[in-house]
Design an enzyme around this catalytic site. Structure first.
Site, PDB file in Angstrom:
ATOM      1  CG  ASP A 101      -2.008   1.029   1.137  1.00  0.00           C
ATOM      2  OD1 ASP A 101      -2.351   1.447   0.007  1.00  0.00           O
ATOM      3  OD2 ASP A 101      -2.523   1.438   2.188  1.00  0.00           O
ATOM      4  N   GLY A 102       0.325   2.303  -0.610  1.00  0.00           N
ATOM      5  CA  GLY A 102       0.981   3.619  -0.527  1.00  0.00           C
ATOM      6  C   GLY A 102       1.577   4.131  -1.822  1.00  0.00           C
TER       7      GLY A 102
ATOM      8  CD1 TRP B 217       7.183   6.763  -2.208  1.00  0.00           C
ATOM      9  CD2 TRP B 217       6.972   6.966  -4.433  1.00  0.00           C
ATOM     10  NE1 TRP B 217       8.445   6.780  -2.754  1.00  0.00           N
ATOM     11  CE2 TRP B 217       8.352   6.898  -4.110  1.00  0.00           C
ATOM     12  CE3 TRP B 217       6.609   7.086  -5.774  1.00  0.00           C
ATOM     13  CZ2 TRP B 217       9.348   6.951  -5.079  1.00  0.00           C
ATOM     14  CZ3 TRP B 217       7.602   7.151  -6.740  1.00  0.00           C
ATOM     15  CH2 TRP B 217       8.959   7.085  -6.396  1.00  0.00           C
TER      16      TRP B 217
ATOM     17  CG  HIS C 268       0.086   2.091  -9.314  1.00  0.00           C
ATOM     18  ND1 HIS C 268      -0.144   1.695  -8.016  1.00  0.00           N
ATOM     19  CD2 HIS C 268      -1.027   2.774  -9.688  1.00  0.00           C
ATOM     20  CE1 HIS C 268      -1.335   2.119  -7.624  1.00  0.00           C
ATOM     21  NE2 HIS C 268      -1.890   2.782  -8.620  1.00  0.00           N
TER      22      HIS C 268
ATOM     23  CB  SER D  24      -8.265  -5.575  -3.517  1.00  0.00           C
ATOM     24  OG  SER D  24      -8.823  -4.302  -3.758  1.00  0.00           O
TER      25      SER D  24
ATOM     26  CD1 TRP E  63     -12.514  -6.034  -9.576  1.00  0.00           C
ATOM     27  CD2 TRP E  63     -11.793  -5.148 -11.496  1.00  0.00           C
ATOM     28  NE1 TRP E  63     -11.815  -7.007 -10.247  1.00  0.00           N
ATOM     29  CE2 TRP E  63     -11.368  -6.496 -11.427  1.00  0.00           C
ATOM     30  CE3 TRP E  63     -11.445  -4.390 -12.615  1.00  0.00           C
ATOM     31  CZ2 TRP E  63     -10.623  -7.098 -12.439  1.00  0.00           C
ATOM     32  CZ3 TRP E  63     -10.695  -4.986 -13.630  1.00  0.00           C
ATOM     33  CH2 TRP E  63     -10.293  -6.317 -13.531  1.00  0.00           C
TER      34      TRP E  63
ATOM     35  NE  ARG F   7      -7.366   1.878  -5.985  1.00  0.00           N
ATOM     36  CZ  ARG F   7      -6.204   2.032  -5.397  1.00  0.00           C
ATOM     37  NH1 ARG F   7      -5.142   2.366  -6.089  1.00  0.00           N
ATOM     38  NH2 ARG F   7      -6.076   1.844  -4.104  1.00  0.00           N
TER      39      ARG F   7
ATOM     40  CG  LEU G 236       9.961 -16.758  -3.560  1.00  0.00           C
ATOM     41  CD1 LEU G 236       9.551 -16.934  -2.101  1.00  0.00           C
ATOM     42  CD2 LEU G 236      10.491 -15.344  -3.791  1.00  0.00           C
TER      43      LEU G 236
HETATM   44  C1  FPP Z   1      -1.691   0.162  -3.489  1.00  0.00           C
HETATM   45  O1  FPP Z   1      -1.293   1.498  -3.487  1.00  0.00           O
HETATM   46  C2  FPP Z   1      -1.121  -0.602  -4.595  1.00  0.00           C
HETATM   47  C3  FPP Z   1      -1.857  -1.224  -5.577  1.00  0.00           C
HETATM   48  C4  FPP Z   1      -3.319  -1.185  -5.615  1.00  0.00           C
HETATM   49  C5  FPP Z   1      -1.223  -1.941  -6.688  1.00  0.00           C
HETATM   50  C6  FPP Z   1       0.087  -2.614  -6.444  1.00  0.00           C
HETATM   51  C7  FPP Z   1       0.756  -2.789  -7.748  1.00  0.00           C
HETATM   52  C8  FPP Z   1       2.077  -2.729  -7.970  1.00  0.00           C
HETATM   53  C9  FPP Z   1       3.067  -2.571  -6.895  1.00  0.00           C
HETATM   54  C10 FPP Z   1       2.622  -2.778  -9.362  1.00  0.00           C
HETATM   55  C11 FPP Z   1       2.548  -4.036 -10.122  1.00  0.00           C
HETATM   56  C12 FPP Z   1       2.606  -5.301  -9.375  1.00  0.00           C
HETATM   57  C13 FPP Z   1       3.314  -6.402  -9.701  1.00  0.00           C
HETATM   58  C14 FPP Z   1       3.077  -7.647  -8.936  1.00  0.00           C
HETATM   59  C15 FPP Z   1       4.327  -6.432 -10.772  1.00  0.00           C
HETATM   60  P1  FPP Z   1      -2.435   2.600  -3.506  1.00  0.00           P
HETATM   61  O2  FPP Z   1      -2.666   2.997  -4.912  1.00  0.00           O
HETATM   62  O3  FPP Z   1      -3.646   2.088  -2.789  1.00  0.00           O
HETATM   63  O4  FPP Z   1      -1.759   3.747  -2.705  1.00  0.00           O
HETATM   64  P2  FPP Z   1      -2.498   4.859  -1.819  1.00  0.00           P
HETATM   65  O5  FPP Z   1      -3.062   4.133  -0.634  1.00  0.00           O
HETATM   66  O6  FPP Z   1      -1.380   5.762  -1.475  1.00  0.00           O
HETATM   67  O7  FPP Z   1      -3.536   5.489  -2.675  1.00  0.00           O
END
Ligand code: FPP
Length: 241
Positions: free
Chosen positions: A17-18, A22, A34, A62, A66, A68, A128
């Site tokens: 998360d985050g 960021w 992302h 998650s 969907w 978003r 892994l």
């Molecule tokens: C949450 O941050 C992150 C996600 C919903 C997506 C995670 C995806 C990646 C790290 C990139 C691709 C993944 C792989 C496995 C290659 P957020 O958008 O909820 O952040 P916020 O809480 O600051 O809004």
């Protein structure tokens, strides 16, 4: 890296998360977060592999995601496809097996195909196992298990905690020893609800794109100092060692 080879966690799960915050903190679009989150995924995979962890489950998308904006969903799906393509050689040379859990049929077809190919190509790797949770939620998984049980006409007397777990997406995966959530929030957000009954929780005070190998090593080191009692007394656990 931490040199304590005793009590290495078998399974680590991460809520990444985050990313959005960021990017926003730097005045950039959320997708920039992302994109930078992919390097943190690499860091986590490398660190888990080096530490001897057997399973690493990453909450990549998650069921609730969907909701978003379409633009962000498309960008995330595109990023996933690109990351799998770019990382294939790396996964193969590091003996990493890829798997996925979630409502995979709801993903865009290009994403499904890329995932299927990567899972097939890496299926004999014995290091892994990286499990991507995609279009996943714990409640969806539990409801899905109940539907499967009804479909298979399972007798009431045959339903135990162990047999129920064989209807979950994670049937071949041990329960997580460690759950990490970055992003400065302390909640579970519908992740692995059944599986985390006795999991140790960690909430490092960082946003996902800043996650480094050292962060995982530190968490593993702290895990090794915790006593897991699984409902027993401390004295009972000591006498079993
Ligand atoms: C949450 O941050 C992150 C996600 C919903 C997506 C995670 C995806 C990646 C790290 C990139 C691709 C993944 C792989 C496995 C290659 P957020 O958008 O909820 O952040 P916020 O809480 O600051 O809004």
């Amino acid at each position: 890296m931490n040199n304590n080879l005793q009590n290495i966690p078998e399974h680590i799960a991460i809520i990444m998360d985050g990313n959005g915050r960021w990017a926003e903190e730097q005045g950039k679009e959320r997708i920039y977060g992302h994109q930078n989150g992919v390097q943190a995924v690499r860091n986590a995979i490398e660190a888990a592999g080096e530490a001897g962890v057997k399973f690493l489950t990453l909450y990549a998308f998650s069921t609730e995601n969907w909701n978003r904006p379409k633009e962000e969903i498309d960008a995330l799906m595109g990023l996933l496809v690109k990351a799998i393509q770019n990382e294939m050689d790396n996964l193969m040379s590091n003996n990493v097996r890829l798997q996925a859990i979630g409502n995979l049929f709801s993903l865009p077809i290009e994403c499904q195909n890329e995932l299927k190919d990567a899972i097939e190509q890496t299926k004999k790797n014995s290091g892994l196992t990286v499990v991507l949770a995609l279009s996943y939620s714990g409640r969806w998984e539990i409801v899905n298990a109940v539907k499967e049980i009804i479909k298979h006409d399972v007798n009431e007397n045959e339903i135990t905690e162990n047999s129920f777990a064989t209807f979950l997406n994670t049937k071949y995966i041990p329960d997580p020893d460690i759950l990490i959530r970055t992003g400065r929030e302390r909640r579970i957000s519908n992740f692995l609800l059944w599986q985390i009954a006795y999991t140790e929780l960690f909430f490092p005070n960082i946003l996902w794109p800043d996650f480094k190998k050292e962060d995982l090593f530190e968490i593993i080191a702290e895990f090794q100092t915790r006593q897991r009692r699984f409902g027993k007394t401390g004295a009972q656990v000591q006498s079993e060692i």
